[in-house]
Structures are given as structure tokens and as C-alpha cells.
Write a protein that holds these residues in place. Structure first.
Motif, mmCIF file in Angstrom:
data_model
loop_
_atom_site.group_PDB
_atom_site.id
_atom_site.type_symbol
_atom_site.label_atom_id
_atom_site.label_comp_id
_atom_site.label_asym_id
_atom_site.label_seq_id
_atom_site.Cartn_x
_atom_site.Cartn_y
_atom_site.Cartn_z
ATOM 1 N N TRP A 127 0.817 -1.227 0.000
ATOM 2 C CA TRP A 127 0.000 0.000 0.000
ATOM 3 C C TRP A 127 0.848 1.274 0.000
ATOM 4 N N PHE A 128 2.175 1.108 -0.005
ATOM 5 C CA PHE A 128 3.043 2.290 -0.127
ATOM 6 C C PHE A 128 3.231 2.625 -1.603
ATOM 7 N N LYS A 129 3.258 3.913 -1.914
ATOM 8 C CA LYS A 129 3.564 4.330 -3.297
ATOM 9 C C LYS A 129 5.067 4.469 -3.499
ATOM 10 N N ASP A 130 5.771 4.937 -2.474
ATOM 11 C CA ASP A 130 7.210 5.185 -2.580
ATOM 12 C C ASP A 130 7.910 4.515 -1.401
ATOM 13 N N PHE A 131 9.155 4.085 -1.634
ATOM 14 C CA PHE A 131 9.892 3.399 -0.580
ATOM 15 C C PHE A 131 11.086 4.216 -0.110
ATOM 16 N N PHE A 132 11.516 3.914 1.096
ATOM 17 C CA PHE A 132 12.585 4.605 1.828
ATOM 18 C C PHE A 132 12.039 5.905 2.454
ATOM 19 N N TRP A 133 12.797 6.420 3.415
ATOM 20 C CA TRP A 133 12.372 7.618 4.149
ATOM 21 C C TRP A 133 12.155 8.791 3.182
ATOM 22 N N ASP A 134 12.983 8.820 2.119
ATOM 23 C CA ASP A 134 12.852 9.934 1.165
ATOM 24 C C ASP A 134 12.081 9.533 -0.089
ATOM 25 N N GLY A 135 11.550 8.310 -0.126
ATOM 26 C CA GLY A 135 10.745 7.870 -1.271
ATOM 27 C C GLY A 135 11.525 7.825 -2.568
ATOM 28 N N ARG A 136 12.803 7.398 -2.506
ATOM 29 C CA ARG A 136 13.618 7.503 -3.715
ATOM 30 C C ARG A 136 13.324 6.435 -4.753
ATOM 31 N N THR A 137 12.513 5.453 -4.460
ATOM 32 C CA THR A 137 12.067 4.528 -5.503
ATOM 33 C C THR A 137 10.595 4.193 -5.297
ATOM 34 N N ASN A 138 9.913 3.905 -6.409
ATOM 35 C CA ASN A 138 8.505 3.517 -6.261
ATOM 36 C C ASN A 138 8.279 2.081 -6.721
ATOM 37 N N ASN A 260 1.025 8.196 2.309
ATOM 38 C CA ASN A 260 1.818 8.220 1.074
ATOM 39 C C ASN A 260 2.232 9.630 0.698
ATOM 40 N N ASN A 261 2.616 10.419 1.680
ATOM 41 C CA ASN A 261 3.011 11.787 1.404
ATOM 42 C C ASN A 261 4.254 12.150 2.213
ATOM 43 N N PHE A 262 4.825 13.284 1.886
ATOM 44 C CA PHE A 262 6.079 13.713 2.501
ATOM 45 C C PHE A 262 5.841 14.991 3.298
ATOM 46 N N ARG A 281 13.469 14.298 1.031
ATOM 47 C CA ARG A 281 12.731 14.311 -0.224
ATOM 48 C C ARG A 281 13.325 15.301 -1.239
ATOM 49 N N GLY A 282 13.844 16.425 -0.727
ATOM 50 C CA GLY A 282 14.392 17.446 -1.615
ATOM 51 C C GLY A 282 15.526 16.926 -2.489
ATOM 52 N N ASP A 283 16.343 16.022 -1.950
ATOM 53 C CA ASP A 283 17.438 15.466 -2.752
ATOM 54 C C ASP A 283 16.914 14.549 -3.852
ATOM 55 N N VAL A 284 15.707 14.015 -3.670
ATOM 56 C CA VAL A 284 15.134 13.124 -4.688
ATOM 57 C C VAL A 284 14.468 13.935 -5.789
ATOM 58 N N LEU A 289 11.912 23.221 -2.205
ATOM 59 C CA LEU A 289 10.703 23.307 -1.371
ATOM 60 C C LEU A 289 10.427 21.971 -0.661
ATOM 61 N N ASP A 290 11.073 20.902 -1.119
ATOM 62 C CA ASP A 290 10.898 19.582 -0.479
ATOM 63 C C ASP A 290 11.984 19.287 0.552
ATOM 64 N N ASN A 291 12.930 20.192 0.720
ATOM 65 C CA ASN A 291 14.015 19.929 1.674
ATOM 66 C C ASN A 291 13.461 19.747 3.083
ATOM 67 N N GLY A 292 14.006 18.770 3.782
ATOM 68 C CA GLY A 292 13.573 18.518 5.164
ATOM 69 C C GLY A 292 12.305 17.691 5.264
ATOM 70 N N LYS A 293 11.762 17.251 4.094
ATOM 71 C CA LYS A 293 10.531 16.438 4.148
ATOM 72 C C LYS A 293 10.861 14.953 4.040
ATOM 73 N N PHE A 294 10.071 14.127 4.732
ATOM 74 C CA PHE A 294 10.245 12.673 4.723
ATOM 75 C C PHE A 294 8.884 12.006 4.604
ATOM 76 N N ARG A 295 8.888 10.776 4.079
ATOM 77 C CA ARG A 295 7.608 10.065 3.951
ATOM 78 C C ARG A 295 7.060 9.759 5.339
ATOM 79 N N THR A 296 5.769 9.968 5.530
ATOM 80 C CA THR A 296 5.160 9.619 6.810
ATOM 81 C C THR A 296 5.420 8.138 7.072
ATOM 82 N N PRO A 297 6.068 7.823 8.202
ATOM 83 C CA PRO A 297 6.388 6.403 8.464
ATOM 84 C C PRO A 297 5.185 5.652 9.029
ATOM 85 N N HIS A 298 5.349 4.330 9.130
ATOM 86 C CA HIS A 298 4.311 3.509 9.771
ATOM 87 C C HIS A 298 4.131 3.929 11.213
ATOM 88 N N ILE A 299 2.889 3.930 11.673
ATOM 89 C CA ILE A 299 2.625 4.104 13.086
ATOM 90 C C ILE A 299 2.124 2.763 13.661
#
Ligand code: HEC
Ligand code: HEC
Length: 379
Positions: A127-138, A260-262, A281-284, A289-299
Motif C-alpha cells: 500500500w506504499f507508493k514510494d519506498f525509503f524515508w525519502d521515497g527515492r524509488t517507487n 503516502n506523502n512527505f 525528499r528534496g534530494d530526490v 521546497l521539499d528539503n527537510g521532508k520525509f515520507r510519513t512512516p508507519h505508526i
């Protein structure tokens, strides 16, 4: 019946019997035998959609089979896939911790260096669209490739002959992927992806309460309905607003608790867009404007996946809740949902509120998943 007809009939029966015996057995056939490719199809497998989860969508480049999943499970736990044969995926992703790396802020990779970020748990990946903390692969197979290269320094030339020497591997690769029955890196990645896709966690107390099979305690109930799932501010009844990120936007009908958002949830101070210690996310995206953002992790399963945040800076859930209450840091990309970031957090949470939030989060532990023999080490 004449003697001649009798002989004819007998010969016919003999030929038929012979043909029957020659019928190839897909289990013992070697790579070179010449029966139809369709024999190597494997047994189709399915993933059951849990209550109030979105539909299960298997990526088009993956055919889910029981043999593929079994193969993926063996590979996931096989240290032969690392350059010095000491480390498997299961070294860092440990089942009893929901496949996070129990208690470690960062994990040691095959080079003896620490990983850049905290090892996340593995479940509900489908159910994830993107993987890793920064979503660098889908794509899950590409994610496996990334892990093989960066964590395990995988060496195909060394590992593949070792896999090919194990008849069970040879059989499963053929069954899972058909002809030609060779072992390749791409097949390794796809098989591990198949195994991980079947790791579904949806048997927590929270799920059972949602299905009407169990009830929350009064603490858990307040923690969920009055705090986690209620917006912040006086007008909204002084909620804690966790659900805008740790849930789908249509929270009530989708209980995966991922969006599924950052977001930048205010962990670090940054004076400008280019001042973040980890751009995430900004590096991806290459967008400042995406600097400092990360994919919402599992709770989900959060009780067993600590320490928390991408760098494992918090060891307890109480520390996490205190952070959202009074330690948010300002930076140019703070998420607008953190309405009280300018004052360092929500501020008004009482000790009871904090305890209730933690009590709710502990209902997300799925012991069925943590102990499911389907996901354990098969070796
Ligand atoms: C040395 C420890 C280590 C090993 C070994 C390892 N991983 Fe990971 N894994 C990590 C870390 C750390 C991350 C997070 C990296 C990031 O986001 O920057 C991660 C992320 C992931 C993710 C993404 C999860 C998510 O929520 O997006 C998956 C899936 C995954 N690993 C699977 C695997 C597989 C499959 C293997 C074996 C081929 C493997 N890992 C080997 C440490 C490890
Ligand atoms: C603006 C979106 C947002 C809101 C609102 C939010 N979170 Fe988070 N949460 C995140 C993100 C993003 C992370 C990961 C941040 C990182 O490590 O860089 C995170 C991390 C966490 C973690 C650690 C997860 C892990 O595996 O390390 C917990 C626990 C958590 N949040 C609980 C809460 C609670 C409780 C609330 C409400 C008081 C809340 N969050 C509100 C976005 C949010």
C-alpha cells in the motif's frame, strides 16, 4: 478376438503405459527437458485485502506465486547475498520488531559502516507508493536492488553459482519464473519483492476494534477519538492532530494509517531552505521546497519499532509525544498542519492526554504478524 488383434491391443496398452510414464514431472525436470513452458507456471498466490484497507494492486511486472514467495523468503534470510556471506536482509529487518532493527538508531552494513538512516519496519508495503524515508524509488524490486547494493555489497558473480548449487533454489527459480530456468539478479529481486508483498499486518487490537470484535479501554478510546483523530485548537476540542499525516486523508474509510506523502514534522531547526542536515525528499525531487521532508512512516506496530524518527533520536513513545507537544523546531518547510509550530508545539496536552495517546498507539501492535511462521527464517 483373434490372436493378432489381441497382440495389437496388448502392444497398444504397453505403448500407452509407456507414454504415461514418460509424462514429465515438473518437479524433477531439469533445465534442458523439452516439455511445454506452461508447465513452469507456479501456483498463483493472492493477498487478502484487510478490512478498511484499499484494494490490493499487484504491480504488472510481478506474478505472485507461492513458489515465488517461498523463494523470496529463502533469499531474504540467506547471507549468501552479501559480499562476505555474513549478512542477509533479515540481519537488519527482524520479525519480532516488525522487521525494524530492534533498538538500534542506525544499523551496521556489510562494510561495517552505519546506515545513513534508521532501519524502517517492513509490512503493508503493497500500500506504499514510494519506498525509503525519502521515497527515492517507487518499485519494490528496485528497492531490493538498492538494498542489495548499498547494504550488502551484493556480488552476483559469487552469489549466483552458490544459489545454483542448491537444488531447491534451482527448482523454485524455475517454478517461479518459467523458462529459461536460469538464476539472475532481476529474478532474485522480484522474488524477494514477492515475499515482502505478502507481509501484511492488520490483526492489531485497533483493527479488531474497527471490526467490532473488541473494545478500546477508556484511555485508548480518548487517545484515538479525542486526540489522535481530532484537529488541534480550541475550536476543534483540543485534539492532537496526528491523523492528517498518520492516516489517509479519508481516515475513516482507510485505516492503513499511512498517507503516502512527505512532510517536515519539525524535528530540526533550519534558518533557510538550504540549511537542512538531511534534505530528504528534496534530494530526490531536486526541488528545494521539499528539503527537510520525509515520507510519513508507519505508526502501526510502533511499540516494537523504536527508536523513533529517521535518525532514531527518540527511544520512547512518551518522548515522541512530548516532542509534538513542546519541542517542534521552525524551518522554512514546516508542514502547515503543525499549526502551533511557532510556539514549539501543541503545548496544551496534559499528562493524561499524553498517556492516552501512547495507550492508543500501543493498540497498534499486531502480535499475530510478529509471530507469523510464514515470515520467519526458513533456514
Ligand atoms: C545494514 C542493514 C540493512 C540491510 C542488510 C537491509 N536493509 Fe533494508 N533498510 C535499511 C535501512 C537503513 C533502510 C532505510 C534507508 C533509507 O530510507 O534511506 C532500509 C529500507 C528498506 C525498505 C524500505 C521500507 C520503506 O518503508 O520504505 C525495504 C523494503 C527494505 N529495506 C528491504 C530490504 C531487503 C529486501 C534487504 C535485503 C536485500 C534489506 N532491506 C537489507 C537497512 C537494511
Ligand atoms: C505534518 C505531518 C505529521 C503530523 C501532524 C504528525 N506526524 Fe508523526 N511523523 C511525521 C513524519 C514525516 C515522521 C517522520 C519524520 C522523520 O523522521 O523525519 C513522523 C514520525 C512519527 C513517529 C515515529 C515513527 C517511526 O517509525 O520512527 C511517531 C511515533 C509519530 N510520528 C507520532 C505522531 C503523533 C502521536 C502525532 C500527533 C501528536 C503525530 N505524529 C503528528 C508526520 C507527522
Amino acid at each position: 478376438m483373434s490372436k493378432r488383434t489381441g497382440i495389437w491391443l496388448l502392444s497398444l496398452v504397453a505403448v500407452l503405459l509407456l507414454l504415461q510414464q514418460c509424462k514429465p514431472d515438473p518437479h524433477i525436470c531439469e533445465v534442458d527437458c523439452d516439455e511445454a513452458d506452461s508447465l513452469y507456471t507456479g501456483t498463483p498466490d493472492t493477498i487478502t485485502r484487510p478490512f478498511k484497507f484499499p484494494p490490493v494492486v499487484i504491480p504488472p511486472d510481478i506474478t505472485l506465486t507461492k513458489e515465488g514467495v517461498q523463494l523470496g523468503r529463502m533469499l531474504f534470510y540467506d547471507p549468501v547475498l552479501s559480499s562476505d556471506s555474513t549478512m542477509s536482509c533479515g540481519t537488519c529487518h527482524i520479525q519480532q520488531f516488525a522487521f525494524a532493527d530492534g533498538g538500534k538508531a542506525k544499523s551496521e552494513n556489510v562494510f561495517g559502516a552505519l546506515t545513513k538512516r534508521n532501519t524502517p519496519p517492513l509490512f503493508n508495503l503493497i500500500w506504499f507508493k514510494d519506498f525509503f524515508w525519502d521515497g527515492r524509488t517507487n518499485s519494490l524490486p528496485l528497492q531490493v536492488q538498492d538494498a542489495l547494493i548499498h547494504e550488502q555489497n551484493f556480488n552476483a558473480a559469487q552469489a549466483i553459482p552458490k544459489l545454483a548449487a542448491n537444488p531447491e533454489y534451482v527448482r523454485l527459480f524455475k517454478k517461479a519464473f518459467g523458462r529459461p530456468g536460469d538464476i539472475t539478479e532481476v529474478k532474485i529481486e522480484k522474488a524477494i519483492a514477492q515475499f515482502m508483498m505478502t507481509m501484511v499486518s492488520a490483526e492489531s487490537k485497533f483493527d479488531k476494534v474497527m471490526r467490532g470484535q473488541l473494545s478500546f479501554t477508556p484511555e485508548e478510546e480518548r487517545g484515538f477519538y479525542n486526540l489522535f483523530f481530532k484537529d488541534t485548537g480550541e475550536a476543534n476540542g483540543f485534539g492532537a492532530d496526528c491523523f492528517h499525516c498518520h492516516a489517509a486523508s479519508n481516515g475513516a474509510s482507510n485505516i492503513t494509517l499511512i498517507d503516502n506523502n512527505f512532510h517536515n514534522n519539525g524535528l530540526d531547526f533550519a534558518a533557510s531552505f538550504t540549511d537542512f542536515a538531511d534534505n530528504g525528499r528534496g534530494d530526490v525531487t531536486g526541488n528545494f521546497l521539499d528539503n527537510g521532508k520525509f515520507r510519513t512512516p508507519h505508526i502501526r506496530n510502533i511499540e516494537v519499532t523504536g527508536p523513533y524518527m529517521r535518525d532514531g533520536r527518540f527511544t520512547t513513545l512518551e518522548q515522541v509525544v512530548n516532542f509534538y507537544n513542546d519541542s517542534l523546531k521552525l524551518s522554512p518547510t514546516n508542514d502547515p498542519q503543525l499549526k502551533f509550530a511557532h510556539q514549539g508545539g501543541i503545548r496544551y496536552l496534559s499528562e493524561q492526554d499524553k498517556a492516552d495517546l501512547v495507550a492508543f498507539m500501543k493498540t497498534l501492535t499486531d502480535t499475530t504478524f510478529l509471530n507469523n511462521p510464514k515470515f520467519s527464517n526458513p533456514w
